[in-house]
Motif scaffolding. Structure first.
Motif, short mmCIF file in Angstrom:
data_model
loop_
_atom_site.label_atom_id
_atom_site.label_comp_id
_atom_site.label_asym_id
_atom_site.label_seq_id
_atom_site.Cartn_x
_atom_site.Cartn_y
_atom_site.Cartn_z
N LEU A 29 0.72 -1.27 0.22
CA LEU A 29 -0.07 0.00 0.22
C LEU A 29 0.73 1.39 0.12
CD1 LEU A 29 -2.72 -0.67 1.92
CD2 LEU A 29 -3.10 -1.20 0.20
N ASN A 30 1.51 1.49 1.05
CA ASN A 30 2.54 2.12 0.77
C ASN A 30 3.30 2.56 -0.89
OD1 ASN A 30 2.72 3.01 3.56
ND2 ASN A 30 4.32 1.98 4.59
N GLU A 31 3.75 1.72 -1.33
CA GLU A 31 4.12 2.15 -2.95
C GLU A 31 3.16 2.94 -3.99
OE1 GLU A 31 6.42 -0.59 -4.69
OE2 GLU A 31 7.25 -2.21 -3.07
N LEU A 32 2.14 2.21 -3.44
CA LEU A 32 0.74 2.44 -4.49
C LEU A 32 0.46 4.16 -3.70
CD1 LEU A 32 -2.11 -0.40 -4.06
CD2 LEU A 32 -0.42 0.64 -6.23
N LYS A 33 0.54 4.32 -2.23
CA LYS A 33 0.58 5.56 -1.99
C LYS A 33 1.64 6.79 -2.85
CE LYS A 33 -1.14 4.44 2.46
NZ LYS A 33 -1.05 4.50 3.82
N SER A 34 2.41 6.25 -2.69
CA SER A 34 3.99 7.17 -3.11
C SER A 34 3.32 7.88 -4.38
CB SER A 34 4.99 6.46 -4.11
OG SER A 34 4.69 5.38 -4.34
N ILE A 35 2.70 6.52 -5.42
CA ILE A 35 2.01 6.67 -6.62
C ILE A 35 0.91 8.53 -6.54
CG2 ILE A 35 1.44 6.78 -8.69
CD1 ILE A 35 4.76 6.04 -8.68
N ASP A 36 0.18 7.15 -5.67
CA ASP A 36 -0.85 8.73 -5.66
C ASP A 36 -2.04 8.23 -4.24
OD1 ASP A 36 -4.14 9.46 -5.56
OD2 ASP A 36 -4.92 7.87 -7.34
N PRO A 37 -1.76 9.54 -3.48
CA PRO A 37 -2.18 9.33 -1.85
C PRO A 37 -3.53 9.72 -1.58
CG PRO A 37 -0.69 10.69 -2.50
CD PRO A 37 -0.88 10.34 -4.01
N TYR A 38 -4.41 9.84 -3.31
CA TYR A 38 -5.75 10.46 -2.55
C TYR A 38 -7.06 9.61 -2.62
CZ TYR A 38 -2.85 14.85 -2.96
OH TYR A 38 -2.44 15.67 -2.86
#
Length: 226
Positions: free
Chosen positions: A57-66
């Motif tokens: 999830l942290n990797e996805l957040k780095s791309i799109d935290p919204y």
């Protein structure tokens, strides 16, 4: 049901829709007007498994935290949605002890259920971790619940939305347009077959919950040992 085939088809169909901007954005996630509540029988993965999910999830957040990302406290596997969330459900209007007794009768003791979280799949509205069961005991419990509730007078909505046979856990919901979609999907594809670990199901929780199983809204009603 062949879970691998089911997850594969779900992934293939949903990724096409996401690429075509045909995915579903949930506008109620942070709405103070959302009054959908119900009761659910669920189990929770081990801390080790949940921590591994957070790395993804942290990797996805780095791309799109919204987008809406599930915290460790909210990650769960639904065993059965007893009363699916709807506007205006009030816990005070049902007799919890009757539900506890009926669920107790439906359980399979010493069932030795182990769930392996391996790989990522998707739907048009969310991203899920694929769960695989080592035995059929979880579905046996589900079938017992279906039969026992059908033969009772208790309020329930089992299988009204769909017949649950998987052991997945939802970890991301789309609450905004996906930012940098190619990079976002690249990370999902990288985790397509990732091994998040496994855990043994020792307890089931009966909870009062909102649609998203947010910790601030969830109330544990009873915990069953299996």
């Amino acid at each position: 049901m062949n879970l691998e085939e089911h997850y594969n088809k779900l992934y293939a169909d949903s990724i096409i829709k996401i690429k075509d901007d045909d995915y579903e954005i949930d506008h109620l996630i942070n709405s103070p007007l959302d009054n959908r509540f119900g009761i659910t029988l669920l189990t929770r993965p081990s801390v080790e498994v949940k921590n591994d999910i957070q790395k993804f999830l942290n990797e996805l957040k780095s791309i799109d935290p919204y987008q809406y990302f599930y915290g460790n406290s909210d990650i769960h596997v639904t065993v059965m949605s007893i009363i699916s969330c709807y506007n205006g459900f009030q816990l005070e209007r049902i007799n919890i002890s009757e539900y506890i007794n009926l669920i107790s009768k439906s359980l399979v003791k010493n069932s030795k259920i182990k769930i392996e979280f391996k790989g990522v799949t998707a739907s048009p509205s969310c991203i899920m971790i694929q769960g695989f069961m080592n035995t059929n005991f979880l579905n046996l419990i589900r079938n017992n619940l279906r039969e026992n509730f059908k033969n009772s007078n208790l309020q329930q909505s089992i299988d009204k939305r769909y017949s649950l046979q998987t052991a997945h856990t939802t970890v991301v919901r789309f609450q905004n347009k996906i930012n940098n979609k190619p990079a976002f999907l690249k990370i999902i594809e990288a985790y397509r077959h990732y091994d998040f670990g496994s855990f043994e199901v020792k307890n089931l929780e009966l909870v009062y919950n909102d649609w998203y199983q947010k910790e601030k809204h969830v109330k544990k009603l009873y915990e069953f040992s299996i």
